[in-house]
Scaffold this active site. Structure first.
Site, PDB file in Angstrom:
ATOM      1  CE  LYS A   1      -4.096  -2.899   2.199  1.00  0.00           C
ATOM      2  NZ  LYS A   1      -4.593  -3.201   3.008  1.00  0.00           N
TER       3      LYS A   1
ATOM      4  CG  ASP B   1     -10.136  -0.891   4.003  1.00  0.00           C
ATOM      5  OD1 ASP B   1      -9.742  -1.485   3.426  1.00  0.00           O
ATOM      6  OD2 ASP B   1      -9.212  -0.995   5.589  1.00  0.00           O
TER       7      ASP B   1
ATOM      8  CD  GLN C   1      -3.716  -4.651   6.633  1.00  0.00           C
ATOM      9  OE1 GLN C   1      -3.360  -4.075   6.060  1.00  0.00           O
ATOM     10  NE2 GLN C   1      -4.163  -5.732   5.943  1.00  0.00           N
TER      11      GLN C   1
END
Ligand code: NAP
Length: 280
Positions: free
Chosen positions: A52, A119, A96
């Site tokens: 990322k 997300d 995460q």
């Protein structure tokens, strides 16, 4: 022989588009910044976080990395998320997953400000998707829609079967296919006659987490088959939920593993960051 859907090439296109948009925003004095929080040092998570960061660097998006020790408490993590919510410089916040067992993932995700939820996991984003309002969409299913569209695979009016009903892949996938006017069926571990159901699918999305489970006898000839699964086989090689060698001769189009859905997830994260900076 099936047409190979090249996720690497399509992800590169999407990232190039993001890079151009980031440049345009910069000319208007708007910078983009993604905060990525990792708790603990799970090796798979570290690889994802690293990828990322690299994608951000490519697209001209600043990334702030927060690497917190495994023993971090949920309260400490929530304090950090709230601080980033209030930081004007930060457009997107990503925690995460998975988090360590002593944390309640939902409690943490629900703390992220919806306008920074790149997300797409916050209930606000999920609700917006289900009632057709603009909002962030979970990156993997959003990437699959791009794979289909950019490979000229029509969704409207097609029989779509999604295997898997997770919050991250299966459920948002079904909502997105519905939004594109597909006729959608969601299968899961209690579904009866899975094989017969799959054989009716013009578009089959497989997100079940079972290595090479879907074989040629599950496929309607000519169907588009999208394999979300990622596993290591007995030879330590990557494979998906679909038995590629047997399915490929029957399908009309198919994603490989690796190089199919995987690269799209990060590309769509970059897209969401650009949207966050524009104020989606
Ligand atoms: P998950 O949360 O484990 O969900 C799996 C789903 O498959 C569940 O809904 C389960 O049904 C269903 N299922 C399991 N066995 C089944 C069977 N025999 N017949 C029918 N349905 C069955 O997994 P996930 O997070 O959605 O991920 C799925 C796969 O995609 C994993 O391999 C994961 O590593 C991969 N993945 C890849 C990406 C990417 O970027 N490429 C991103 C996310 C995930 P129940 O609900 O009834 O248990």
């Amino acid at each position: 022989m099936a047409k190979l859907i090249d996720g690497k090439a399509i992800a590169a296109q999407v990232k190039d588009e993001c890079r151009r948009q980031a440049e345009q925003l910069k000319e208007q004095g708007i910078s983009i910044c993604l905060a990525v929080i990792q708790v603990g040092s799970d090796p798979a998570s570290s690889v994802y976080v690293n990828n990322k960061k690299k994608a951000c660097a490519y697209c001209g998006i600043e990334s702030l990395a927060y690497e917190l020790p495994e023993e971090t408490t949920q309260e400490e993590l929530i304090v950090l998320v709230k601080k980033l919510n209030n930081d004007q410089r930060v457009n997107g916040i990503l925690v995460q997953l998975p988090l360590p067992d002593h944390m309640d993932e939902n409690a943490v995700i629900h703390t992220i400000a919806p306008e920074k939820d790149v997300d797409g996991f916050h209930p606000w984003s999920v609700g917006a998707l289900s009632i057709g309002l603009p909002g962030f969409v979970s990156c993997t299913p959003a990437g699959i829609i791009q794979l289909l569209k950019r490979s000229d695979i029509a969704i409207e009016g097609k029989q779509c079967v999604v295997i898997g009903r997770s919050n991250i892949v299966g459920k948002p996938m079904a909502m997105l296919l519905l939004r594109e006017n597909g006729t959608v069926t969601v299968a899961h571990s209690r579904t009866k006659n899975l094989r017969e159901l799959c054989r009716q699918a013009d578009i089959l999305i497989v997100a079940m987490g079972k290595p090479r489970f879907i074989t040629a006898d599950y496929i309607k000839p000519g169907a588009a088959v999208i394999d979300v699964g990622i596993h290591r086989n007995e030879n330590n090689k990557l494979c998906g939920d679909v038995d590629f060698d047997s399915v490929e001769p029957v399908a009309g189009a198919i994603t490989p593993v690796p190089g199919g859905v995987g690269p799209m997830t990060i590309a769509m994260l970059m897209h969401n960051c650009v949207c966050a900076a524009k104020g989606i």
